[in-house]
Design an enzyme around this catalytic site. Structure first.
Site, PDB file in Angstrom:
ATOM      1  CE  LYS A 264      -3.412   2.454   2.911  1.00 52.64           C
ATOM      2  NZ  LYS A 264      -4.335   2.383   4.074  1.00 52.64           N
ATOM      3  CG  ASP A 269      -5.816   7.657   4.683  1.00 52.08           C
ATOM      4  OD1 ASP A 269      -6.738   8.282   4.120  1.00 52.08           O
ATOM      5  OD2 ASP A 269      -5.989   6.603   5.336  1.00 52.08           O
ATOM      6  CE  LYS A 276      -6.972   8.374   8.085  1.00 49.23           C
ATOM      7  NZ  LYS A 276      -7.597   7.238   8.804  1.00 49.23           N
ATOM      8  CG  ASP A 287      -2.142   5.016   4.955  1.00 49.28           C
ATOM      9  OD1 ASP A 287      -1.998   3.951   5.589  1.00 49.28           O
ATOM     10  OD2 ASP A 287      -3.214   5.363   4.428  1.00 49.28           O
ATOM     11  CG  ASP A 346     -10.240   7.120   6.636  1.00 50.57           C
ATOM     12  OD1 ASP A 346      -9.151   7.089   6.027  1.00 50.57           O
ATOM     13  OD2 ASP A 346     -10.334   7.279   7.865  1.00 50.57           O
ATOM     14  CD  GLU A 348      -6.892   4.999   2.452  1.00 52.12           C
ATOM     15  OE1 GLU A 348      -7.900   5.059   3.167  1.00 52.12           O
ATOM     16  OE2 GLU A 348      -5.746   4.776   2.900  1.00 52.12           O
ATOM     17  NE  ARG A 350     -11.202  -1.433   3.561  1.00 56.31           N
ATOM     18  CZ  ARG A 350     -11.797  -1.656   4.729  1.00 56.31           C
ATOM     19  NH1 ARG A 350     -12.888  -2.398   4.804  1.00 56.31           N
ATOM     20  NH2 ARG A 350     -11.296  -1.133   5.831  1.00 56.31           N
TER      21      ARG A 350
HETATM   22  N1  BES Z   1      -4.524   4.201   6.868  1.00 51.89           N
HETATM   23  C1  BES Z   1      -5.644   3.906   7.653  1.00 51.89           C
HETATM   24  C2  BES Z   1      -5.374   2.876   8.741  1.00 51.89           C
HETATM   25  C3  BES Z   1      -4.390   3.262   9.808  1.00 51.89           C
HETATM   26  C4  BES Z   1      -4.831   3.657  11.053  1.00 51.89           C
HETATM   27  C5  BES Z   1      -3.025   3.166   9.593  1.00 51.89           C
HETATM   28  C6  BES Z   1      -3.939   3.973  12.042  1.00 51.89           C
HETATM   29  C7  BES Z   1      -2.139   3.492  10.594  1.00 51.89           C
HETATM   30  C8  BES Z   1      -2.584   3.888  11.824  1.00 51.89           C
HETATM   31  C9  BES Z   1      -6.760   3.338   6.757  1.00 51.89           C
HETATM   32  O1  BES Z   1      -6.794   3.832   5.468  1.00 51.89           O
HETATM   33  C10 BES Z   1      -8.049   3.712   7.390  1.00 51.89           C
HETATM   34  O2  BES Z   1      -8.346   4.874   7.447  1.00 51.89           O
HETATM   35  N2  BES Z   1      -8.817   2.713   7.835  1.00 51.89           N
HETATM   36  C11 BES Z   1     -10.067   2.952   8.458  1.00 51.89           C
HETATM   37  C12 BES Z   1     -11.082   2.003   7.842  1.00 51.89           C
HETATM   38  C13 BES Z   1     -12.487   2.293   8.223  1.00 51.89           C
HETATM   39  C14 BES Z   1     -12.940   3.583   7.601  1.00 51.89           C
HETATM   40  C15 BES Z   1     -13.362   1.159   7.758  1.00 51.89           C
HETATM   41  C16 BES Z   1      -9.918   2.692   9.949  1.00 51.89           C
HETATM   42  O3  BES Z   1      -9.181   1.773  10.335  1.00 51.89           O
HETATM   43  O4  BES Z   1     -10.503   3.441  10.724  1.00 51.89           O
HETATM   44 ZN    ZN Z   2      -5.011   4.517   4.740  1.00 52.49          ZN
HETATM   45 MN    MN Z   3      -7.896   5.631   5.287  1.00 50.73          MN
END
Ligand code: BES
Ligand code: ZN
Ligand code: MN
Length: 496
Positions: A264, A269, A276, A287, A346, A348, A350
């Site tokens: 990734k 992000d 966020k 990220d 968010d 993104e 996947r």
């Molecule tokens: N990049 C984030 C995940 C992340 C969180 C990485 C903390 C490093 C530290 C990912 O893109 C994300 O935002 N995931 C969301 C998914 C949700 C919206 C289903 C999450 O984990 O909150």
């Molecule tokens: Zn992310």
């Molecule tokens: Mn995200």
């Protein structure tokens, strides 16, 4: 850092610091301190009697003008309980010595090997520990202490010539440590200095330097390939996306497998329109840690030359809100043809992985391993310590777990199960891009797995392990370079 062996008898080593370690419980008499001359061991016994020397983990005791040695100083590092000592602990103990000494103006040290010092794995671990410890995340501090770097680490054999396997271990450790620091550097860069284009340039430079094939695709090509999921994420950003492909295909390797390493590469992000909260948003410069690790793995294997074909694919883009950004409720068509309802912009990671996996298969990959900072949920489950392992192939999951144990990176298998699929069904499309709060790391992993299809696939969620939140005695606060060592170990030990 220059790494080499010193084979003179111990007492005759004219060096700034000789480093030995001692175990807890018998601090003055067990560990490599056993190999020191009797004169200085007498002093160590006194230090032990006064509890100044205990052998506890990473305790550093510096002795000036040690009796019976030509070295100017002797550093004794605590190695903890003897029964718990292994190569992973050795890596840390060497690291602790390096970080202790570099903070005290020392640039040149000799590490005393144990009697079996010629063992490839332990020499490798020692070299890795030293190179990894000689790193800080302070790149943009103008008063950065550049002179903190270690110039030379010599491994002292204590009087015998180092074997060929010992030299091989040293070289391996250096290559892997440097590749991991390369990955850490990429992750550490802020997003204004690590855009998708810059990441692609760094990949091209690396590939050129180490003789790898590299191909970089831009926005038009990404659209032409019908990567609707990748493009959906990328379309909101002013920074053009890049699809980075790096290939290692040695002529002497069998035609199969071709291992696809998908990382990734979200260079920032924000969450997009599902933005966020601002607290901790700066952390989202990391990220792209999965992509960085995969590029580091390629740098390492280009030098270690295992007989196996490997293709790295890194979809690199920002995830930004804008007038052009994709929106919650949008339906996008992935390269595979599967349609996706975007419930949360968010989620993104996947999406970009979905198209990157499809593309890796199109490039001929027969095994897929992805590394991604995919979910906050995995950090709730496993913290910053352990990478979550998911996948469809028992065989490849086991290989990854075995390599992780050997390489000293903590990983733990998490479940995937069809019963979770309900959670990411969509009313309007084939799939929804979120599966709700419950089991968030699992549904995210499984969403990615839908695009691996029947190809054996392993997913590493490194959202927790990409970054070390605390300074450790042996490792700087900041980017970790995980899961590079595990993957390099897997490839280097690939049968065939
Ligand atoms: N990049 C984030 C995940 C992340 C969180 C990485 C903390 C490093 C530290 C990912 O893109 C994300 O935002 N995931 C969301 C998914 C949700 C919206 C289903 C999450 O984990 O909150
Ligand atoms: Zn992310
Ligand atoms: Mn995200």
């Amino acid at each position: 850092m220059k790494l080499e062996f010193l084979s003179e008898p111990l007492a005759q080593l004219h060096i700034p610091v000789l480093v030995a370690y001692s175990f807890e419980d018998a601090a003055a008499s067990s560990g490599t301190v056993e190999r020191l001359p009797a004169e200085v061991r007498g002093l160590l016994e006194e230090l032990q009697a006064s509890r100044e020397l205990t052998g506890k983990n990473f305790e550093c005791t510096l002795v000036h003008r040690p009796a019976g040695l030509a070295a100017q100083k002797l550093l004794v590092v605590g190695a903890g309980k003897k029964q718990k000592f292994n190569d992973a602990q050795l890596r840390r103990v060497v690291g602790a010595a390096v970080r202790y000494l570099r903070g005290r103006g020392i640039h040149d040290l000799a590490w005393l090997l144990d009697g079996a010092g010629g063992r490839l794995d332990s020499v490798q671990a020692a070299a890795e520990g030293a190179v990894l410890a000689d790193y800080d995340a302070d790149r943009y501090r103008t008063e950065r202490e550049a002179e903190r770097r270690i110039d030379r680490l010599a491994l002292a054999t204590g009087g015998t010539a180092a074997s060929g396997t010992a030299w091989a271990g040293l070289e391996r450790g250096r290559i892997i440590g440097e590749a991991q620091n390369f990955a850490r550097d990429l992750v550490n860069e802020p997003s204004n200095r690590m855009t998708p284009s810059i990441l692609a340039e760094r990949a091209e430079e690396m590939a050129e330097r180490y003789g790898l094939e590299c191909q970089v695709l831009g926005p038009q090509e990404i659209r032409d390939l019908k990567m609707g999921a990748f493009w959906g994420v990328a379309q909101g950003s002013e920074e053009p996306p890049r699809l980075i492909v790096v290939r290692y295909s040695p002529a002497d390797a069998p035609p199969a497998p071709i291992i696809g390493l998908v990382g990734k590469g979200i260079t920032f992000d924000t969450g997009g329109i599902s933005i966020k909260p601002s607290e901790n948003m700066h952390e989202m410069k990391t990220d792209m840690a999965g992509g960085a690790a995969m590029l580091g793995v390629m740098q390492a294997i280009a030098q270690l030359k295992p007989r196996v074909r490997v293709t790295a694919v890194v979809p690199a883009t920002e995830n930004m809100p804008s007038g052009k950004a994709f929106k919650p409720g949008d339906v996008i068509t992935s390269m595979s043809g599967k349609t996706i309802e975007v419930l949360n912009t968010d989620a993104e990671g996947r999406l970009v992985l979905a198209d990157a996996l499809t593309y890796a298969k199109q490039l001929g990959c027969t095994v897929l391993i992805d590394a991604a900072t995919l979910t906050g949920a995995v950090t709730i489950a496993l913290g910053n310590i352990t990478t979550g392992v998911f996948g469809s192939s028992r065989e490849w999951i086991d290989r990854v777990l075995k390599s992780a144990a050997a390489a000293g990176e903590k990983m733990w298998q998490m479940p995937v199960d069809d019963d979770y699929r309900e959670q990411y069904k969509s009313l309007i499309a084939d799939l929804a891009n979120t599966g709700g709060r419950y089991g968030g790391a699992i549904t995210a992993a499984m969403f990615v797995g839908e695009f691996a299809g029947d190809t054996p696939w392993v997913h590493l969620d490194i959202a927790g392990t990409r970054w070390s939140n605390e300074e450790k005695p042996f490792f700087a606060k900041g980017p970790t370079g995980a899961p590079l060592r595990t993957l390099v170990h897997l490839l280097v030990n690939h049968p065939g």
